[in-house]
Design a protein around this motif. Structure first.
Motif, PDB file in Angstrom:
ATOM      1  N   TRP A  77       0.809  -1.278  -0.001  1.00 58.87           N
ATOM      2  CA  TRP A  77      -0.006   0.012  -0.028  1.00 58.87           C
ATOM      3  C   TRP A  77       1.025   1.215   0.053  1.00 58.87           C
ATOM      4  O   TRP A  77       1.955   1.380   0.805  1.00 58.87           O
TER       5      TRP A  77
ATOM      6  N   TYR B 270       7.220  -1.621   7.034  1.00 56.79           N
ATOM      7  CA  TYR B 270       6.284  -0.396   7.435  1.00 56.79           C
ATOM      8  C   TYR B 270       7.006   1.018   7.558  1.00 56.79           C
ATOM      9  O   TYR B 270       8.175   0.806   8.010  1.00 56.79           O
TER      10      TYR B 270
ATOM     11  N   LEU C   2      -5.224  -3.604   4.645  1.00 49.77           N
ATOM     12  CA  LEU C   2      -4.469  -2.928   5.338  1.00 49.77           C
ATOM     13  C   LEU C   2      -5.419  -2.231   6.535  1.00 49.77           C
ATOM     14  O   LEU C   2      -6.349  -1.612   6.308  1.00 49.77           O
TER      15      LEU C   2
ATOM     16  N   ILE D 177      -0.701  -4.736   7.973  1.00 46.89           N
ATOM     17  CA  ILE D 177      -0.771  -5.352   6.490  1.00 46.89           C
ATOM     18  C   ILE D 177      -0.976  -6.861   6.544  1.00 46.89           C
ATOM     19  O   ILE D 177      -0.203  -7.699   7.197  1.00 46.89           O
TER      20      ILE D 177
END
Length: 125
Positions: free
Chosen positions: A36, A59, A80, A69
């Motif tokens: 993401w 992250y 997410l 995630i």
């Protein structure tokens, strides 16, 4: 035709939670990384979280401990979970994946990078 479709964005108050989902569909031969990204207003797109085929996740520092995630390799989906949301999390969130596809005229499938269209997340009171 391969595509990524996101869902789950919306308006939430500070401290609230949202769950984004992304599904890959089409003639897929395999997927490695799924992740993401987000693009806040007036800023550049940045990586938020990334997971590989084995489920190892990374992250950015600003979301560690708040976002999670997760991935289903059988369904070709990545989610997410966003908790304790802050106004600075406001952005358009994009799904991204490296997907192995057979392109017209190709002798064998190859990996290509795909983007979803994005989903708006707004954190405001």
């Amino acid at each position: 035709q391969v595509q990524l479709v996101e869902s789950g964005g919306g308006l939430v108050q500070p401290g609230g939670s949202l769950r984004l989902s992304c599904a890959a569909s089409g003639n897929i031969f395999g997927i490695t990384n799924m992740g993401w990204y987000r693009q806040p207003p007036g800023k550049q797109r940045e990586l938020v979280a990334l997971t590989d085929f084995d489920g190892d996740a990374n992250y950015i520092d600003s979301v560690k401990g708040r976002f999670i995630i997760s991935r289903d390799t059988r369904k070709n989906t990545v989610d997410l979970q966003m908790n304790d949301l802050k106004p600075e999390d406001t952005a358009v969130y994009y799904c991204n994946a490296d997907i192995r596809v057979m392109e017209p005229g190709a002798a064998y499938p190859r990996y290509r990078n795909f983007w979803g269209r994005g989903t708006q997340v707004t954190v405001s009171s």
